[in-house]
Design an enzyme around this catalytic site. Structure first.
Site, short mmCIF file in Angstrom:
data_model
loop_
_atom_site.label_atom_id
_atom_site.label_comp_id
_atom_site.label_asym_id
_atom_site.label_seq_id
_atom_site.Cartn_x
_atom_site.Cartn_y
_atom_site.Cartn_z
CG ASN A 1 6.38 -6.30 10.48
OD1 ASN A 1 6.46 -7.49 10.79
ND2 ASN A 1 5.64 -5.88 9.48
CG LEU A 2 1.33 -3.03 12.48
CD1 LEU A 2 1.13 -2.59 13.91
CD2 LEU A 2 0.82 -1.96 11.52
CB CYS A 3 1.71 -7.52 9.78
SG CYS A 3 0.63 -6.08 9.56
CB THR B 1 -2.07 -9.44 1.01
OG1 THR B 1 -2.96 -10.54 1.24
CG2 THR B 1 -0.65 -9.95 0.84
CB ALA B 2 -5.38 -6.59 5.31
CD GLU C 1 4.84 -8.58 7.40
OE1 GLU C 1 4.63 -7.61 6.65
OE2 GLU C 1 4.34 -8.66 8.53
CB ILE D 1 -2.60 -5.37 -2.08
CG1 ILE D 1 -1.93 -6.52 -1.30
CG2 ILE D 1 -1.96 -4.04 -1.76
CD1 ILE D 1 -0.47 -6.71 -1.66
CB SER E 1 5.75 -2.21 3.84
OG SER E 1 5.62 -2.33 2.46
N GLY F 1 4.03 1.26 8.80
CA GLY F 1 3.69 0.55 10.02
C GLY F 1 4.93 0.40 10.89
CB THR G 1 -0.99 -0.03 1.19
OG1 THR G 1 -2.10 -0.83 0.82
CG2 THR G 1 -1.47 1.36 1.56
#
Length: 950
Positions: A571-573, A776-777, A575, A779, A358, A387, A343
């Site tokens: 990180n935030l997610c 990929t929430a 990965e 995209i 990102s 993020g 994004t």
């Protein structure tokens, strides 16, 4: 029965008329009146009284029930048009009928339906017997104040074009009829464009093809806004080249677009634009782009879909030698949905402030200056759509001595409250909420209070309701959990080196500090049973969704960059696994391959059989490896270009990114690929496909980076890395296994020529890290595929996000049911009733149910096993949610221990069904066998913070 649509005004103190002031009602004669919520209440009350009477307790029950149901009807209507708008009277009556049915008031609902049918017959009879009158013409109001008669021929032409090529699944006549319900005399031009879109949107649940119809109708509206006049899709082949030049000039003039984009050979660029790809969007994807991604000048959008993709591609190719050739190559993979950048890249590529990365990872120092510098860095990085992951482990614990003030520290928690509020305050330019995740190692003295940060009870000054938290767990702690022995908590100002130690070095030093504590040589420490702390971790994770479970040693012992630093957090997610320190903020640059776009034609697949035991070799034959190789080669070049094109708000981020050049190539559409191949997620074949698909992606990503190194040079810190030693991700598993008493229990088989690739990589590689699977929430919604590596969430549900509410239907299920003659209105209602679950629906063949079992109906062990197979090929990690349909402490405990034993680096959200979910009975049998409503704990599917690194 009295008329439910009666316009008698009766005061009803349960409703505030001002709440509905932005809504109008279109009556059957196309007249428009103000929406009055009290009339729904009156009509529903009369319906109950006509069936049940109105005396005593019955009357009191009816009053309370009608008040609640009326609120549900109003909420359902407003969800469809949250910003205000119009409803047809029949739409309101449909919602009343649904509310009565859902409440179990079947007799009242039946009488209500019969009354509506009787009134419809009366109107038809009156229409037949009455003299024929001319159909009243509808006047349309235009922005300049003029009015013109509605052009019904053009309206029908637009709807016909939107339905073109979609076959019998869609009906032009039905859409015209439903659109007419949204028309009234004096309708605005904008509402006229919206009317067929609204009519089509509600049809998506009947057939997924209407998602494409809705998108094309929205596209007609977007073209009208962008071009300043109406234009059909057929006209766009000629219009796009001229428009694109004007669009660039406008964007440059308003300082939205980098002037260098105007210096391209625009004849060559515009010749490569493919207007027909505008038709590939589904409604949700195009609406998201329109609401959040397309550039606009004073609220007027200036981008169309293909100019958006080309702007992103040109922005990434500006520094290329043959920038036109590379821009066109980038455009091809983006506009075909073969690969999509994250994004931030889509937001900002080709703009004057190209913050394309990102996510950012930071370490916070144990000093007041360091702490507030870190908070300032958070704000600056978040401002431009990044993020954040913060490592807070170095900050001393509550009660520890502060020499400078001769006082005691308040610990980590008060500062996290400031971080939380900063994330809320800096909302990324209004595009989405700022988002941050704080990490803390399990030996930190503040860990117990850290676990409770997301609780809704307790001192709110020590709560962070808007930020994410995660545990950073060393292997030694998990070993203590397994053995049932004690664990010691320390303050980092007395045990600072633990922060930078991993594996056996951490174990030795930690046990040394434990002996010092026993001897009274450490001032601040606490001994607790490791199992007690572990259970509290899992309890808080289940109750609040936080902190997440992530593992320090797998992230470090398998890191290619362990020669130059330590991974202190994700990180935030969850990965990204990159080094951080006081001089470097780690940066990652993400994008995802669309897996479903890289399968060979599976039309010959036996549609009646499921593949449950296919081998990786069988599945390899279904992957289009040649296309994957081409896509990944282009994608890796795009990701590498992000590093050089990027705007860096903080110097420490630029230094780190340039020195190590990490990227994270991921994937999306995994569940779609399984459905296409007829593979249930809960099967050995799905695990095998996770293995082989990730092996192929990893192989070509690493190969592409090695080839880039031959062209552009290796990243500066290459020497001494695992890459330079010929140690690839598949090899680094042994480094982790060697540090554990029982090794790592995961299949290590491989099928590609990794020996040849090792030789190439030893000579150089462009990127310190190549692979990471993000959620990929957003995209995935843009291109219309399943998110990341997620199983099916539901087969039919309404998704809410910043762009509104959208019906999502599993097109594969619809196709299967159509093939067997089972897709009808009754099936739609059954799926609605059972919240998208196929298991309780008796009409659905038993053979299909394993294929379409949703995430909560899939044992989470299958998700862990599939993730373990992927993890062996990844130099970073994967964003892995774990779903529990019937959660128990034992099951949660077993699943997270399995994740650790299989060598996973991280996990993400724990998602479970609401504990108070009511059971529902099937229409056919009346047995209690289904759960109402997927209500995940702290679910990120509809939470914008989940999207921050997408």
């Amino acid at each position: 029965m009295p008329n439910p649509a009666a316009q008698t005004v009766v005061s009803n103190p349960a409703y505030d008329p001002s709440e509905a002031s932005h809504y109008k009602v279109i009556r059957r004669n196309n007249a428009m009146v103000t929406f009055d919520a009290s009339k729904i209440h009156i009509a529903m009350t009369k319906a109950f009284l006509a069936v049940e009477g109105g005396s005593g307790a019955a009357s009191a029950r009816v009053r309370d029930l009608v008040t609640r149901l009326t609120g549900q009807v109003i909420e359902a209507l407003q969800r469809r048009q949250p910003g205000g708008g119009t409803f047809h009277i029949e739409d309101i009556q449909d919602q009343v009928e649904l509310a009565l049915m859902r409440a179990g008031e079947h007799e009242v609902a039946r009488a209500y339906v019969l009354y509506r049918e009787e009134r419809a017959r009366e109107r038809r009879q009156q229409s037949i017997s009455a003299p024929q009158a001319d159909i009243p013409q509808i006047q349309v109001k235009y922005p300049d104040g003029t009015q013109r008669t509605l052009d019904l021929k053009r309206l029908r032409a637009v709807i016909e074009e939107a339905c073109s090529g979609l076959g019998e699944a869609v009906s032009v006549d039905t859409l015209m009829s439903n659109t007419s319900k949204n028309l009234y005399d004096g309708i605005s031009e904008d509402e006229l464009f919206q009317a067929p879109i609204l009519a089509s949107r509600v049809m998506i649940e009947r057939d997924p093809a209407y998602a494409y119809v809705s998108a094309r109708l929205l596209l007609d509206r977007v073209r009208w806004e962008v071009l300043g006049e109406a234009a059909t899709q057929a006209e766009m082949a000629a219009r796009y080249p001229e428009y694109f030049r004007d669009y660039l000039q406008t964007g440059i003039a308003h300082e939205l677009i980098d002037p260098r984009l105007g210096q391209y050979d625009l004849d060559r660029i515009t010749a490569a634009i493919k207007p027909e790809r505008d038709l590939n969007f589904q409604y949700l994807g195009l609406q998201i782009l329109y609401d959040r991604y397309f550039l606009h000048v004073r609220e007027r959008h200036i981008e169309l879909p293909q100019s958006f993709w080309m702007r992103v591609a040109m922005g990434l190719a500006v520094n290329e030698v043959d920038r036109e050739e590379q821009a066109i190559a980038f455009y091809e993979v983006l506009s075909s949905f073969d690969f999509v950048s994250s994004t931030p890249t889509l937001f900002n590529s080709g703009t004057l402030r190209p913050q394309l990365s990102s996510c950012f990872l930071t370490t916070v120092g144990d000093d007041l200056d360091d702490i507030y510098e870190a908070i300032k860095e958070n704000a600056l990085l978040s401002k431009f759509s990044g993020g954040l992951g913060n490592d807070w482990t170095p900050v001393r614990a509550l009660g520890s001595f502060i020499k400078g003030t001769n006082g005691k520290s308040q610990g980590v928690v008060p500062f996290l409250k400031v971080v939380n509020d900063t994330a809320v305050a800096v909302n990324q330019g209004g595009k989405r909420k700022g988002a941050v995740c704080a990490y803390l190692e399990t030996w930190h003295m503040d860990i117990e209070e850290f676990l409770e940060l997301r609780k809704n009870t307790g001192d709110d000054r020590r709560r962070t309701h808007d930020m994410n938290t995660a545990n950073w767990i060393p292997d030694l702690f998990m070993e203590r959990v397994e053995s049932g022995t004690a664990w010691t908590l320390f303050s980092p100002n007395e045990t600072a080196d633990l922060h930078d130690l991993t594996g056996s070095a951490f174990r030795e030093r930690y046990e040394h500090y434990e002996r010092m504590a026993d001897a009274g040589e450490i001032e601040l420490y606490k001994k607790i049973p490791a199992l007690q702390l572990w259970r509290k971790m899992l309890t808080m994770l289940f109750e609040t969704g936080h902190p997440w479970i992530t593992f320090k040693d797998p992230c470090n012992l398998r890191s290619p960059q362990q020669h130059v630093g330590v991974v202190h957090s994700s990180n935030l997610c969850t990965e990204i696994t990159l080094n951080t320190n006081d001089k470097e903020i780690a940066v990652c640059n993400l994008g995802s391959v669309n897996l479903i776009a890289h399968l060979k034609n599976t039309a010959s697949t036996d549609q009646s059989a499921l593949r449950t035991d296919s081998t990786p070799e069988d599945l390899l034959e279904l992957l289009d490896t040649d296309k994957l190789s081409r896509t990944i080669r282009t994608a890796m070049r795009m990701l590498d270009n992000v590093i050089d094109m990027n705007y860096y708000a903080v110097a420490k981020a630029r230094n780190s990114n340039m020195r190590h050049r990490p990227v994270g190539l991921g994937l999306m559409g995994f569940s779609d690929a399984l459905l296409e191949m007829r593979i249930p997620y809960a099967s050995p074949a799905a695990v095998a496909f996770a293995d082989i698909s990730q092996e192929v992606i990893s192989y070509y990503a690493i190969e592409a980076s090695a080839d880039l190194a031959q062209e552009r040079g290796s990243y500066p810190s290459f020497q001494g890395s695992l890459w330079s030693q010929g140690v690839l991700p598949i090899d680094s598993i042994e480094l982790l296994a060697a540090s554990r008493e029982h090794g790592v229990d995961v299949d290590r088989s491989m099928r590609l020529d990794w020996n040849g690739l090792r030789d190439k990589v030893r000579k150089g590689i462009r990127n310190s890290n190549c692979l990471a699977i993000a959620p990929t929430a957003t995209i995935s919604n843009i291109v219309g595929v399943s998110q990341g590596i997620e199983p099916i969430y539901q087969n039919l549900y309404v998704k809410s996000n910043l762009s509104g509410e959208f019906t999502v239907v599993n097109s594969y299920l619809v196709h299967d049911l159509k093939r067997q003659g089972l897709w009808d209105e009754v099936m739609v209602n059954d799926l609605k009733y059972f919240d998208g679950s196929v298991l309780p629906v008796d009409r659905i063949p038993a053979a299909l149910k394993p294929l379409y079992a949703n995430a909560f109906e899939t044992d989470p062990e299958w998700l862990v096993e599939a993730a373990a197979r992927r993890q062996k090929w990844l130099d970073q990690a994967q964003s892995l949610n774990l779903y529990f349909g019937q959660p128990s402490g034992k099951k949660i405990d077993e699943t997270y221990r399995l994740a650790w034993k299989r060598g996973l680096k991280t996990t993400y959200y724990l998602r479970s069904l609401g504990a108070t979910a009511a059971e529902k009975s099937t229409v056919q049998t009346g047995t209690l066998n289904a759960v109402s409503g997927h209500q995940p704990k702290a679910c990120a599917i509809d939470d914008p913070t989940c999207e921050a690194c997408q």
